[in-house]
Design a protein around this motif. Structure first.
Motif, PDB file in Angstrom:
ATOM      1  N   ALA A   1      37.700 -20.377  24.762  1.00 13.97           N
ATOM      2  CA  ALA A   1      38.819 -21.305  24.833  1.00 13.97           C
ATOM      3  C   ALA A   1      40.035 -20.600  25.409  1.00 13.97           C
ATOM      4  O   ALA A   1      40.027 -19.384  25.640  1.00 13.97           O
ATOM      5  CB  ALA A   1      39.135 -21.865  23.443  1.00 13.97           C
TER       6      ALA A   1
ATOM      7  N   ILE B   1      44.303 -25.123  21.114  1.00 15.42           N
ATOM      8  CA  ILE B   1      43.441 -24.464  22.094  1.00 15.42           C
ATOM      9  C   ILE B   1      42.686 -25.540  22.870  1.00 15.42           C
ATOM     10  O   ILE B   1      42.505 -26.665  22.401  1.00 15.42           O
ATOM     11  CB  ILE B   1      42.458 -23.483  21.421  1.00 15.42           C
ATOM     12  CG1 ILE B   1      41.506 -24.202  20.464  1.00 15.42           C
ATOM     13  CG2 ILE B   1      43.227 -22.379  20.706  1.00 15.42           C
ATOM     14  CD1 ILE B   1      40.187 -24.588  21.035  1.00 15.42           C
ATOM     15  N   GLN B   2      42.266 -25.179  24.063  1.00 12.13           N
ATOM     16  CA  GLN B   2      41.512 -26.097  24.905  1.00 12.13           C
ATOM     17  C   GLN B   2      40.220 -25.438  25.352  1.00 12.13           C
ATOM     18  O   GLN B   2      40.216 -24.289  25.801  1.00 12.13           O
ATOM     19  CB  GLN B   2      42.334 -26.530  26.120  1.00 12.13           C
ATOM     20  CG  GLN B   2      41.658 -27.609  26.956  1.00 12.13           C
ATOM     21  CD  GLN B   2      42.519 -28.063  28.119  1.00 12.13           C
ATOM     22  OE1 GLN B   2      42.632 -27.361  29.128  1.00 12.13           O
ATOM     23  NE2 GLN B   2      43.133 -29.227  27.996  1.00 12.13           N
ATOM     24  N   LEU B   3      39.116 -26.197  25.227  1.00  6.62           N
ATOM     25  CA  LEU B   3      37.814 -25.725  25.688  1.00  6.62           C
ATOM     26  C   LEU B   3      37.669 -26.008  27.183  1.00  6.62           C
ATOM     27  O   LEU B   3      38.412 -26.816  27.747  1.00  6.62           O
ATOM     28  CB  LEU B   3      36.697 -26.417  24.912  1.00  6.62           C
ATOM     29  CG  LEU B   3      36.747 -26.337  23.381  1.00  6.62           C
ATOM     30  CD1 LEU B   3      35.485 -26.961  22.789  1.00  6.62           C
ATOM     31  CD2 LEU B   3      36.918 -24.910  22.907  1.00  6.62           C
TER      32      LEU B   3
ATOM     33  N   GLU C   1      40.550 -30.525  23.062  1.00  5.40           N
ATOM     34  CA  GLU C   1      41.622 -29.760  22.447  1.00  5.40           C
ATOM     35  C   GLU C   1      41.503 -29.803  20.923  1.00  5.40           C
ATOM     36  O   GLU C   1      40.995 -30.763  20.354  1.00  5.40           O
ATOM     37  CB  GLU C   1      42.986 -30.317  22.858  1.00  5.40           C
ATOM     38  CG  GLU C   1      43.373 -29.989  24.281  1.00  5.40           C
ATOM     39  CD  GLU C   1      44.795 -30.403  24.588  1.00  5.40           C
ATOM     40  OE1 GLU C   1      45.568 -29.539  25.048  1.00  5.40           O
ATOM     41  OE2 GLU C   1      45.141 -31.569  24.365  1.00  5.40           O
TER      42      GLU C   1
END
Length: 580
Positions: free
Chosen positions: A468, A480-482, A487
């Protein structure tokens, strides 16, 4: 309950509150059921509950449906009166594979003088949706179509949006045309805006046009792609010319993958697919942008009331904070936050293109910009570095464009200028406000549905590990963003290797003991610990099996509502998303 509907066990309902709690009866509250959305276990009911929660209108008045049913399903001889016949031009629509309504077509050829003739032909919805009619009232109320993962809530009834107003292949349709002559250096030297009758010579898709442009396995494409390929190749060349011209004047061009949530027949998410824009998508964008600018400039120079799409200069303090942020990445920003130019931000985008910081810098930049909206005043469009800009190219799905078409028609029929100006001047402020509000409503609805389906998609992956990137840092943790754009939150209470403090200026969390620091843009490994479908909330923790656990008791551990994601209506032209 007696005055309302009677729901069944398990139904999701919309209610109107009649009495509220009081000090004497804190638990006493009554309501009337005004709409039964459906049983909670029925496919799609979860989405329609969100639609109802955002007050997006889904039902048509009887008068509007009656009006729609009375409109012929073909172009009549009377409809053609006073229009140019361009049915022999090789105009085509270029859209996504799953598009059903086609409101823009393009055609291109080289002139004897070496210039390009670019024709942008837009469905003439205003011919059928007349001012003050039931359909007009419905379209004004809705403001725009709302595009959800498994359905569209249209601004106009199906008979119009997918029928007589849609530029379907091989049939005559009424359009407003914006024909432009453009030099090999991208200068628009001539143009004409006029009503026409066209016939689409091809319903083309982005994916197949990109294949045709690449020249790979042409024999596998339909004949129309091979026949039209020379024009498509010239279109790609003109797009590159127009793009370079926009770039030179300072337009900010954001490049980011678009995520599409794939659902099965039961409405359950089964995949999240990232789509990178190819040349086909970008060249349609270029042509629509140019048509929008051309129309806006024409009616500004006529000194008549008009509806503009505007994007104002960013707030000074937000720009100052943004410049401080990017400086931490080693970027030497010389721009003045009190007098920022689009080219200043464009240079930052260009410098970070292809780097690990690209996504996070663009994200923070978008958060620093104002929201684009509609206005009766020509305030310019900062993101496009355009002095004049309107929305002309999507009247099937946006009321703003329908109004622009209506004004173009009215200004061309010879009515006294003072009468027309007074008529429209008294309406435009209300229309600008309504279309801006409804656009925001649709964006929020689309986002809520996406959050729901992304949470559902992740629900069966609890316990799994992911790469991430930190997209935001706050006092209560970090988002966090994958890679698939999902998110989630790492709450401060789940940072268990140290006691962390938040620095608002640098947007960092720093460990008091080990001095480990988390900042925006940092790649991390995470573990999914919760996917709460009811709350649309996804929670992660840092994945490090060797880290000892320390409980951060000095922080509030209550769940914190998710932040609003970056507004889509500051992003580049997207035919099924928000335009700039």
């Amino acid at each position: 309950m007696k005055d309302g509907l009677t729901p069944q066990l398990g139904d999701i309902v919309q209610v109107s509150l009649k009495t509220y709690p009081s000090e004497e009866s804190p638990e006493d509250m009554t309501a009337v059921v005004i709409k039964v959305i459906g049983n909670k276990n029925d496919p799609g009911v979860d989405i329609m509950a969100i639609v109802a929660d955002h007050d997006v209108k889904t039902e048509w008045s009887d008068e509007a449906l009656e009006q729609a049913n009375q409109i012929p399903d073909h172009v009549t001889a009377a409809d053609k009166a006073g229009r140019d016949d361009i049915t022999q031009q090789a105009a085509v629509t270029i859209d996504g594979d799953d598009s059903k309504d086609f409101d823009d077509a393009v055609v291109l050829w080289k002139l004897d003088n070496g210039n390009y003739h670019l024709g942008v032909h837009i469905a003439d919805v205003a011919h059928y949706v007349t001012e003050g009619s039931p359909l007009d009232i419905e379209a004004f109320t809705r403001g725009n179509s709302t595009y959800l993962v498994d359905r569209v809530i249209p601004m106009l009834p199906f008979r119009l949006s997918n029928g007589i107003c849609s530029l379907n292949e091989g049939v005559e349709r009424l359009v407003l045309s914006c024909d432009m002559e453009i030099t090999p250096t991208g200068e628009r030297v001539n143009y004409s805006i006029h009503p026409s009758v066209m016939k689409s010579h091809g319903r083309l898709t982005y994916s197949k046009v990109n294949r045709a442009l690449a020249g790979d396995n042409l024999d596998e494409l339909e004949e129309k792609y091979r026949t039209l390929r020379p024009m498509l190749v010239e279109m790609a060349k003109l797009h590159d010319i127009l793009y370079q011209k926009r770039h030179k004047r300072g337009a900010i061009d954001f490049e980011e993958p678009e995520a599409k949530i794939i659902v099965d027949k039961m409405g359950k998410p089964i995949d999240i697919v990232l789509h990178e824009r190819g040349t086909a998508e970008k060249m349609v964008e270029s042509f629509m942008l140019l048509a929008n600018e051309t129309v806006a400039e024409e009616y500004f120079r006529r000194h008549v009331p008009f509806l503009y799409r505007v994007h104002e200069t960013p707030d000074e303090e937000k720009m100052k904070t943004f410049f401080e942020f990017v400086s931490a990445f080693g970027l030497n920003v010389k721009a003045d936050p009190h007098d920022v130019k689009p080219s200043d931000l464009q240079q930052i985008v260009t410098k970070t293109a292809g780097t690990t910081e690209e996504a996070v810098v663009q994200m923070m930049m978008l958060r620093s910009l104002r929201q684009a909206h509609y206005s009766a005043e020509p305030l310019g469009h900062f993101g496009l570095a355009a002095q004049y800009y309107t929305h002309f190219t999507s009247p099937i799905r946006r009321y703003s464009d329908l109004i622009v078409h209506r004004m173009i028609h009215e200004y061309g029929v010879g009515k006294p200028a003072t009468e027309l100006q007074k008529h429209f001047q008294g309406k435009l402020d209300e229309i600008a406000e309504q279309t801006s509000v409804q656009e925001r409503r649709s964006i929020d609805t689309e986002r809520s549905v996406n959050d729901l389906k992304m949470t559902e998609y992740m629900a069966n992956q609890v316990g799994e590990h992911f790469d991430a990137i930190i997209s935001s840092v706050t006092s209560f943790g970090m988002f966090i963003q994958l890679p698939n754009t999902v998110e989630g939150l790492i709450h401060i209470s789940n940072l268990t290797d140290d006691f962390y403090r938040f620095d608002e200026k640098s947007l960092t969390l720093t460990g008091r003991g080990k001095h480990h620091q988390f900042k925006v843009g940092m790649p991390i490994k995470v573990k999914l610990i919760n996917a709460d479908v009811a709350q649309h909330q996804i929670d992660f923790e840092i994945y490090d099996p060797n880290t000892p656990k320390i409980k951060n008791n000095d922080h509030n551990q209550t769940k914190t509502p998710y932040r609003q994601r970056t507004s889509q209506n500051n992003r580049p032209y997207r035919k099924r998303n928000r335009q700039r």
